[in-house]
Design an enzyme around this catalytic site. Structure first.
Site, mmCIF file in Angstrom:
data_model
loop_
_atom_site.group_PDB
_atom_site.id
_atom_site.type_symbol
_atom_site.label_atom_id
_atom_site.label_comp_id
_atom_site.label_asym_id
_atom_site.label_seq_id
_atom_site.Cartn_x
_atom_site.Cartn_y
_atom_site.Cartn_z
ATOM 1 N N TYR A 188 0.835 -1.213 0.000
ATOM 2 C CA TYR A 188 0.000 0.000 0.000
ATOM 3 C C TYR A 188 0.868 1.260 0.000
ATOM 4 O O TYR A 188 0.613 2.204 -0.748
ATOM 5 C CB TYR A 188 -0.933 -0.030 1.220
ATOM 6 C CG TYR A 188 -1.627 1.281 1.487
ATOM 7 C CD1 TYR A 188 -2.700 1.705 0.699
ATOM 8 C CD2 TYR A 188 -1.198 2.131 2.520
ATOM 9 C CE1 TYR A 188 -3.324 2.925 0.934
ATOM 10 C CE2 TYR A 188 -1.814 3.343 2.768
ATOM 11 C CZ TYR A 188 -2.881 3.740 1.969
ATOM 12 O OH TYR A 188 -3.488 4.955 2.201
ATOM 13 N N TYR A 240 -13.557 12.309 0.945
ATOM 14 C CA TYR A 240 -13.658 12.087 2.400
ATOM 15 C C TYR A 240 -14.865 12.826 2.988
ATOM 16 O O TYR A 240 -15.950 12.770 2.412
ATOM 17 C CB TYR A 240 -12.363 12.498 3.110
ATOM 18 C CG TYR A 240 -11.122 12.024 2.416
ATOM 19 C CD1 TYR A 240 -10.908 10.660 2.216
ATOM 20 C CD2 TYR A 240 -10.171 12.907 1.931
ATOM 21 C CE1 TYR A 240 -9.779 10.212 1.573
ATOM 22 C CE2 TYR A 240 -9.035 12.456 1.281
ATOM 23 C CZ TYR A 240 -8.853 11.116 1.111
ATOM 24 O OH TYR A 240 -7.739 10.678 0.472
ATOM 25 N N VAL A 258 -2.987 13.346 -0.469
ATOM 26 C CA VAL A 258 -2.320 14.288 0.451
ATOM 27 C C VAL A 258 -1.110 15.006 -0.124
ATOM 28 O O VAL A 258 -0.590 15.919 0.521
ATOM 29 C CB VAL A 258 -1.858 13.655 1.789
ATOM 30 C CG1 VAL A 258 -2.979 13.515 2.762
ATOM 31 C CG2 VAL A 258 -1.104 12.391 1.586
HETATM 32 N N1 GLN Z 1 -0.360 7.419 1.774
HETATM 33 C C1 GLN Z 1 -1.285 8.270 2.472
HETATM 34 C C2 GLN Z 1 -1.661 7.628 3.799
HETATM 35 O O1 GLN Z 1 -1.852 6.469 3.848
HETATM 36 C C3 GLN Z 1 -2.485 8.482 1.644
HETATM 37 C C4 GLN Z 1 -3.521 9.377 2.298
HETATM 38 C C5 GLN Z 1 -4.092 10.379 1.382
HETATM 39 O O2 GLN Z 1 -3.596 10.683 0.317
HETATM 40 N N2 GLN Z 1 -5.184 10.988 1.823
HETATM 41 O O3 GLN Z 1 -1.772 8.281 4.800
#
Ligand code: GLN
Length: 390
Positions: A188, A240, A258
């Site tokens: 992941y 979200y 993010v």
């Molecule tokens: N790799 C990030 C995490 O797992 C992805 C989260 C995101 O982009 N909102 O926290």
């Protein structure tokens, strides 16, 4: 600069001065992002990429990988097996929340971290490398070029990924995670660390917009039904705890990450992507949100807006010996049938006795089965002289 690109540039200029928000800092490598960067790109049905701003800047895909890994899992395992592990309800909570269903432990949806880790664990592959390879291969097919992992971001994310590991342990305790925790989270983290540009993201979005066919490479990446499933979930959960307001204001399935990326899909029309590292409190990029919102407003892209011509066929009238021929082309949907019938009834009123009207539907590019049935049913009540060829 072509006129469309000039329009995009105009949107960019309007949004550029906004400087609210801050880059993500819970992954140390992301905190170092150049916050001045701003770019966006649009890809239409012929795969032409129009991009403005820092369109060559690379950044990690982060959560925008989630819908594409979901597509891979759906394609490989089918909807039921995926839904046994993850729900499709908006959580109304932040992306890293522990939103697990009482009793089953299923995460609320595949767009939050818990759901995405569960889905990623379903991708076939005995170890991290094998699974990562499958994911990279699929996301590359969506992008139309080979993508690779930013090792520094990956290492940074893995070193600080305790919360995601905790989520994975919880998932495993409920029997929702496939295989080992470490394999699941490392794969992941690698999927989140793939490097992309806004151009890549726009092509990936366009591949979903055009039913799973990459408009750049013309290659089918996933089935049409899988693309529809993914877009449905993006529509309700992709932003979200901002998903409801986003649907109201922009009205397009979307996904943010993010690192500041954002993509949105106007089904059958285009894929769009934006990038700017400063985030709001939901973890969505402030300027990327504004850019896509402005674009959707200017181009009338809200999915729920009414349109004159959704699946309405092209109608060509020809006068022939003894009557007329009506040729239908393009796409016939349910409402299109009603419009065609209205034209025919109008013609019926002025038809000389003994004349025929032949409606030739054999040239339709796409006809929805229900629409054809409706057209046939309408013909039963047509006056004498109307003939339907299907
Ligand atoms: N790799 C990030 C995490 O797992 C992805 C989260 C995101 O982009 N909102 O926290």
């Amino acid at each position: 600069m072509d006129p469309i690109t000039a329009l995009l540039d105009d949107v960019l200029d309007e949004i550029a001065p906004q400087d609210a928000g801050a880059p993500a800092d819970y992954i140390p490598e992301l905190a170092a992002a150049d916050t001045d960067r701003l770019a966006f790109a649009v890809v239409g049905p012929h795969g032409r990429v129009r991009a403005v701003g820092d369109d060559a800047a690379e950044f990690t895909i982060q959560s925008i990988s989630k819908p594409f890994v979901l597509a891979l899992a759906l394609q490989e395992l089918g909807r039921e097996r995926v839904l046994a592990r993850v729900g499709v309800e908006p959580s109304g909570e932040p992306f890293n929340a522990i939103s697990l269903e009482m009793g089953t432990g299923r995460p609320a949806n595949p767009m939050i971290n818990a759901g995405a880790i569960a889905v990623s664990s379903l991708v076939p592959g005995g170890d991290v490398d094998e699974r990562t390879a499958r994911i990279v291969e699929t996301l590359s097919a969506f992008a139309g070029r080979s993508l690779w992992v930013d090792e520094a971001v990956y290492a940074s994310e893995s070193a600080t990924g305790d919360r995601n590991r905790a989520l994975a342990h919880l998932l495993r305790s409920h029997g929702v995670l496939e295989g080992e925790v470490e394999t699941a989270v490392e794969a992941y983290f690698r999927q989140c660390s793939l490097l992309v540009t806004v151009r890549d993201l726009a092509v990936m979005a366009a591949t979903l917009a055009f039913g799973g066919v990459n408009p750049l490479t013309r290659r089918r990446v996933i089935d049409e039904r899988v693309a529809r499933d993914v877009l449905s979930i993006m529509g309700s959960c992709g932003m979200y705890d901002f998903s409801g307001e986003w649907m109201l204001r922009v009205g397009l399935p979307a996904k943010s990450g993010v690192s500041g990326g954002l993509l949105a899909v106007a089904p059958s029309q285009f894929g769009v992507a934006a990038f700017s590292p400063r985030l709001d409190t939901h973890g969505n990029s402030v300027r990327s949100v504004l850019v896509v919102e402005e674009l959707a407003e200017r181009f009338g892209m809200h999915m729920l807006e009414s349109h004159e011509s959704v699946a309405v066929p092209a109608v060509a009238l020809e006068t022939v010996e003894g009557g007329r021929v009506v040729r239908l082309g393009g796409e016939l949907g349910f409402a299109g049938t009603e419009r065609v019938v209205a034209i025919l009834r109008g013609m019926g009123d002025e038809l000389p006795p003994g004349a025929t009207v032949t409606v030739d539907a054999t040239g339709l590019g796409a006809a929805h089965p229900g629409a054809v049935v409706a057209l046939q049913a309408e013909f039963e009540t047509m006056p004498e002289g109307f003939v339907l060829l299907v």
